[in-house]
Design a protein around this motif. Structure first.
Motif, mmCIF file in Angstrom:
data_model
loop_
_atom_site.group_PDB
_atom_site.id
_atom_site.type_symbol
_atom_site.label_atom_id
_atom_site.label_comp_id
_atom_site.label_asym_id
_atom_site.label_seq_id
_atom_site.Cartn_x
_atom_site.Cartn_y
_atom_site.Cartn_z
ATOM 1 N N ASN A 36 0.929 -1.133 0.108
ATOM 2 C CA ASN A 36 0.032 -0.078 0.029
ATOM 3 C C ASN A 36 0.926 1.285 -0.083
ATOM 4 O O ASN A 36 1.410 1.720 1.236
ATOM 5 C CB ASN A 36 -0.879 -0.030 1.180
ATOM 6 N N PHE A 37 1.150 1.806 -1.073
ATOM 7 C CA PHE A 37 2.082 3.031 -1.041
ATOM 8 C C PHE A 37 1.315 4.273 -0.701
ATOM 9 O O PHE A 37 2.242 5.171 -0.078
ATOM 10 C CB PHE A 37 2.498 3.098 -2.697
ATOM 11 N N ASN A 38 0.239 4.292 -0.419
ATOM 12 C CA ASN A 38 -0.349 5.446 0.433
ATOM 13 C C ASN A 38 -0.073 5.529 1.727
ATOM 14 O O ASN A 38 0.268 6.484 2.332
ATOM 15 C CB ASN A 38 -1.924 5.525 0.010
ATOM 16 N N LYS A 39 -0.234 4.211 2.447
ATOM 17 C CA LYS A 39 0.264 3.988 3.797
ATOM 18 C C LYS A 39 1.587 3.780 4.159
ATOM 19 O O LYS A 39 2.013 3.461 5.167
ATOM 20 C CB LYS A 39 -0.872 3.012 4.598
ATOM 21 N N LEU A 40 2.470 3.513 2.827
ATOM 22 C CA LEU A 40 3.949 2.959 3.138
ATOM 23 C C LEU A 40 3.834 1.699 4.092
ATOM 24 O O LEU A 40 4.630 1.636 4.777
ATOM 25 C CB LEU A 40 4.922 4.053 3.500
ATOM 26 N N SER A 41 2.758 0.809 3.537
ATOM 27 C CA SER A 41 2.724 -0.565 4.371
ATOM 28 C C SER A 41 2.758 -1.537 3.425
ATOM 29 O O SER A 41 2.327 -1.479 2.315
ATOM 30 C CB SER A 41 1.682 -0.454 5.452
ATOM 31 N N GLN A 45 4.797 -1.644 8.380
ATOM 32 C CA GLN A 45 5.313 -0.560 7.716
ATOM 33 C C GLN A 45 6.426 -1.326 6.639
ATOM 34 O O GLN A 45 6.683 -2.219 6.970
ATOM 35 C CB GLN A 45 6.031 0.669 8.515
ATOM 36 N N GLN A 89 4.795 -0.882 -10.200
ATOM 37 C CA GLN A 89 4.647 -0.897 -8.748
ATOM 38 C C GLN A 89 6.134 -1.089 -8.202
ATOM 39 O O GLN A 89 6.622 -0.565 -7.262
ATOM 40 C CB GLN A 89 3.906 -2.052 -7.971
ATOM 41 N N VAL A 145 10.958 4.927 -2.976
ATOM 42 C CA VAL A 145 10.354 5.135 -1.714
ATOM 43 C C VAL A 145 11.424 5.475 -0.725
ATOM 44 O O VAL A 145 12.322 4.807 -0.783
ATOM 45 C CB VAL A 145 9.567 3.901 -0.892
#
Length: 134
Positions: free
Chosen positions: A42-47, A64, A83, A90
């Protein structure tokens, strides 16, 4: 925490092999490994949602993004490739083997030739592009 990025069809096999190794040697230190697929980031939550490996169990967990991720995946579709490229950008994440450019078959064959290292190998498949076989 260390991350192992694997191809979709290898997540279960990698998790089970790592779990067996952890059971054999024991996990005396707090060295966590999470095995996951590119689609579970999940790139929005960096998880990432993946399999957390310990000597006691394999459990699905959301954590994370690990600061070190070893890429054992082969991305074949456009979404997965995008992705994986995004993962390189990141901040705070070190992607080892980012483009998976090493000849893994050669490396695995060398490791498999040693009785000492062979028992620790992760399962792998050889892909023959010409025959479209694994």
């Amino acid at each position: 925490m260390i991350g192992i990025l694997c191809s979709d069809h290898m997540e279960k096999a990698f998790s089970e092999k790592l779990h067996l190794i952890y059971k054999r040697i024991g996990n005396k230190k707090d060295e966590s490994i999470v095995v996951f697929r590119i689609s579970n980031i999940n790139f929005n939550k960096l998880s990432v949602t993946g399999k957390l490996i310990s000597s006691e169990s394999i459990e699905t967990i959301e954590v994370q993004l690990p600061s070190v991720i070893y890429n054992l995946s082969t991305q074949r579709d456009v979404s997965g490739i995008k992705q994986r490229r995004l993962l390189e950008e990141v901040s705070g994440v070190n992607l080892v083997n980012d483009s998976n450019r090493y000849d893994q078959n050669m490396i695995m064959d060398m490791l498999a030739s040693s009785s000492v290292t062979k028992r620790y190998l992760m399962p792998y498949h050889v892909y023959y592009k010409k025959d479209r076989k694994f």
